[in-house]
Design a protein around this motif. Sequence first.
Motif, PDB file in Angstrom:
ATOM      1  N   ILE A  80       0.835  -1.205   0.000  1.00 57.73           N
ATOM      2  CA  ILE A  80       0.000   0.000   0.000  1.00 57.73           C
ATOM      3  C   ILE A  80       0.867   1.251   0.000  1.00 57.73           C
ATOM      4  N   ILE A  81       1.952   1.234   0.795  1.00 59.25           N
ATOM      5  CA  ILE A  81       2.851   2.392   0.853  1.00 59.25           C
ATOM      6  C   ILE A  81       3.516   2.632  -0.496  1.00 59.25           C
ATOM      7  N   ASN A  82       3.895   1.556  -1.177  1.00 57.39           N
ATOM      8  CA  ASN A  82       4.564   1.679  -2.480  1.00 57.39           C
ATOM      9  C   ASN A  82       3.571   1.740  -3.637  1.00 57.39           C
ATOM     10  N   ARG A  83       2.272   1.629  -3.316  1.00 56.92           N
ATOM     11  CA  ARG A  83       1.216   1.750  -4.322  1.00 56.92           C
ATOM     12  C   ARG A  83       1.467   0.804  -5.502  1.00 56.92           C
ATOM     13  N   THR A  84       1.646  -0.466  -5.164  1.00 65.31           N
ATOM     14  CA  THR A  84       1.938  -1.471  -6.171  1.00 65.31           C
ATOM     15  C   THR A  84       1.028  -2.664  -5.978  1.00 65.31           C
ATOM     16  N   PRO A  85       0.614  -3.338  -7.048  1.00 62.12           N
ATOM     17  CA  PRO A  85      -0.208  -4.543  -6.913  1.00 62.12           C
ATOM     18  C   PRO A  85       0.572  -5.643  -6.201  1.00 62.12           C
ATOM     19  N   PRO A  86      -0.069  -6.396  -5.340  1.00 64.70           N
ATOM     20  CA  PRO A  86       0.649  -7.433  -4.591  1.00 64.70           C
ATOM     21  C   PRO A  86       1.062  -8.633  -5.434  1.00 64.70           C
ATOM     22  N   THR A  87       0.528  -8.760  -6.655  1.00 65.27           N
ATOM     23  CA  THR A  87       0.828  -9.929  -7.488  1.00 65.27           C
ATOM     24  C   THR A  87       2.163  -9.804  -8.216  1.00 65.27           C
ATOM     25  N   ARG A  88       2.803  -8.642  -8.170  1.00 64.53           N
ATOM     26  CA  ARG A  88       4.078  -8.482  -8.845  1.00 64.53           C
ATOM     27  C   ARG A  88       5.197  -9.133  -8.040  1.00 64.53           C
ATOM     28  N   THR A  89       6.352  -9.273  -8.689  1.00 64.69           N
ATOM     29  CA  THR A  89       7.509  -9.856  -8.002  1.00 64.69           C
ATOM     30  C   THR A  89       8.100  -8.847  -7.028  1.00 64.69           C
ATOM     31  N   PHE A  90       8.951  -9.348  -6.163  1.00 63.36           N
ATOM     32  CA  PHE A  90       9.560  -8.486  -5.156  1.00 63.36           C
ATOM     33  C   PHE A  90      10.400  -7.380  -5.807  1.00 63.36           C
ATOM     34  N   ALA A  91      11.166  -7.738  -6.831  1.00 65.01           N
ATOM     35  CA  ALA A  91      12.025  -6.757  -7.496  1.00 65.01           C
ATOM     36  C   ALA A  91      11.202  -5.685  -8.200  1.00 65.01           C
ATOM     37  N   GLU A  92      10.062  -6.054  -8.748  1.00 69.86           N
ATOM     38  CA  GLU A  92       9.210  -5.090  -9.433  1.00 69.86           C
ATOM     39  C   GLU A  92       8.514  -4.141  -8.457  1.00 69.86           C
ATOM     40  N   THR A 111      14.340   0.718  -6.339  1.00 70.78           N
ATOM     41  CA  THR A 111      14.694   2.053  -5.851  1.00 70.78           C
ATOM     42  C   THR A 111      13.972   3.169  -6.602  1.00 70.78           C
ATOM     43  N   GLU A 112      13.620   2.901  -7.862  1.00 69.07           N
ATOM     44  CA  GLU A 112      12.962   3.949  -8.645  1.00 69.07           C
ATOM     45  C   GLU A 112      11.527   4.171  -8.176  1.00 69.07           C
ATOM     46  N   ASN A 113      10.881   3.089  -7.749  1.00 72.61           N
ATOM     47  CA  ASN A 113       9.484   3.200  -7.334  1.00 72.61           C
ATOM     48  C   ASN A 113       9.441   3.450  -5.827  1.00 72.61           C
ATOM     49  N   SER A 114       9.656   4.697  -5.412  1.00 72.42           N
ATOM     50  CA  SER A 114       9.642   5.039  -3.992  1.00 72.42           C
ATOM     51  C   SER A 114       8.196   5.152  -3.507  1.00 72.42           C
ATOM     52  N   GLY A 115       8.024   4.863  -2.214  1.00 71.97           N
ATOM     53  CA  GLY A 115       6.696   4.906  -1.660  1.00 71.97           C
ATOM     54  C   GLY A 115       6.279   6.310  -1.263  1.00 71.97           C
ATOM     55  N   LYS A 116       5.038   6.418  -0.819  1.00 68.84           N
ATOM     56  CA  LYS A 116       4.469   7.686  -0.370  1.00 68.84           C
ATOM     57  C   LYS A 116       3.853   7.480   1.008  1.00 68.84           C
ATOM     58  N   GLY A 169       7.129   7.029   4.100  1.00 64.39           N
ATOM     59  CA  GLY A 169       7.012   6.407   2.790  1.00 64.39           C
ATOM     60  C   GLY A 169       8.171   5.492   2.432  1.00 64.39           C
ATOM     61  N   TYR A 170       9.114   5.244   3.333  1.00 61.35           N
ATOM     62  CA  TYR A 170      10.236   4.340   3.044  1.00 61.35           C
ATOM     63  C   TYR A 170      10.715   3.725   4.363  1.00 61.35           C
ATOM     64  N   GLU A 171      11.409   2.600   4.221  1.00 60.70           N
ATOM     65  CA  GLU A 171      11.888   1.888   5.410  1.00 60.70           C
ATOM     66  C   GLU A 171      13.068   2.636   6.006  1.00 60.70           C
ATOM     67  N   PRO A 172      13.098   2.805   7.336  1.00 57.25           N
ATOM     68  CA  PRO A 172      14.145   3.623   7.934  1.00 57.25           C
ATOM     69  C   PRO A 172      15.465   2.875   8.057  1.00 57.25           C
ATOM     70  N   SER A 173      16.531   3.654   8.153  1.00 54.08           N
ATOM     71  CA  SER A 173      17.846   3.144   8.505  1.00 54.08           C
ATOM     72  C   SER A 173      18.125   3.530   9.952  1.00 54.08           C
ATOM     73  N   ARG A 174      19.266   3.105  10.468  1.00 50.08           N
ATOM     74  CA  ARG A 174      19.622   3.494  11.835  1.00 50.08           C
ATOM     75  C   ARG A 174      19.761   5.007  11.953  1.00 50.08           C
TER      76      ARG A 174
END
Length: 300
Positions: A29-41, A45-50, A132-137
């Motif tokens: 949902i955060i990346n606004r992508t269908p769940p049926t796609r592959t993990f890489a798709e 990095t180009e498809n950043s979340g919101k 909109g993205y996973e945090p780092s330390r």
Amino acid sequence: LEADFLKGQKVVLLTVRPFSEKRGSLRDIINRTPPTRTFAEKYNTENSGKALPMKYIKQFGRQILEALDFLQIHGYPYPHLHCGNVIVDGGLCHLTDYEKILLGQKAHYEEFTRNQTPLKDFACVLFEMTCGYEPSRKDIKHVPEGCNPEVAEIIHSIYFAEPPATLDDIIAHPFFDVKPRDLTETSGDETDITPAYLEVLQIASGKKEIKLGNKKKKKPPAPESKSSNISLEKKPIESAQEQPILSPPPKLPPPSIGSPVGSLPKNQSSDRSSLLADIRKDRKSGLKKVEVNDRSAPKI
């Protein structure tokens, strides 16, 4: 899959759960992508979340907190919380991969900090929903300026406050003062986790050691050698204190000087003379004669 905590055994676990084709996981949902796609798709990095709208952050966050509270009450460890393990179906959040604790698999945020807890995992989920993205330390230590101030304050209270905030503190925070969807006071009452199942979970999470059994193995008796058999047949030697002291035999009085060899002592000879005198007196008093039939003479 091999479970490290079950030594010498291989365990294969098959998990079957409904798949949400419409919404997928919280990360979908955060990346606004269908769940049926592959993990890489889905997560390149180009498809950043919101960031999600604030009402969804509060609602989803409260549901996840209630789920963590339920697991904590029942003593179920859950170190695998992240946005990819939260399935959203019909506006309800479902936690998944709770079975990984049985397989001893590495947690997603295991190396994030030295003492990572499910509540710290939730702070990372809260950050990802807000930014909109996973945090780092670095992102956790220095929250970006665009992050919601209340969310930044909650993350700081979980990671850096002294003492750190507890699960009850975060649930009672005004930010999560919303009614969880489809959650009632009796929700979860039908769930009953047996003590035996909890013991397996504690062993799987490394909080308890495996007991192989209460009975101690008896050691086989050592083989008896010839010297041991001989020593058993011998009687114990009595010490000098335990041995009975035997008195020496009484010494006979030495013969008197001048008496012939073989003569009796004086006291014995006087007794003999008194005995002969008594016999003579009895004869004079008229003792009956006894006739003796002597058959010792030979017959011709």
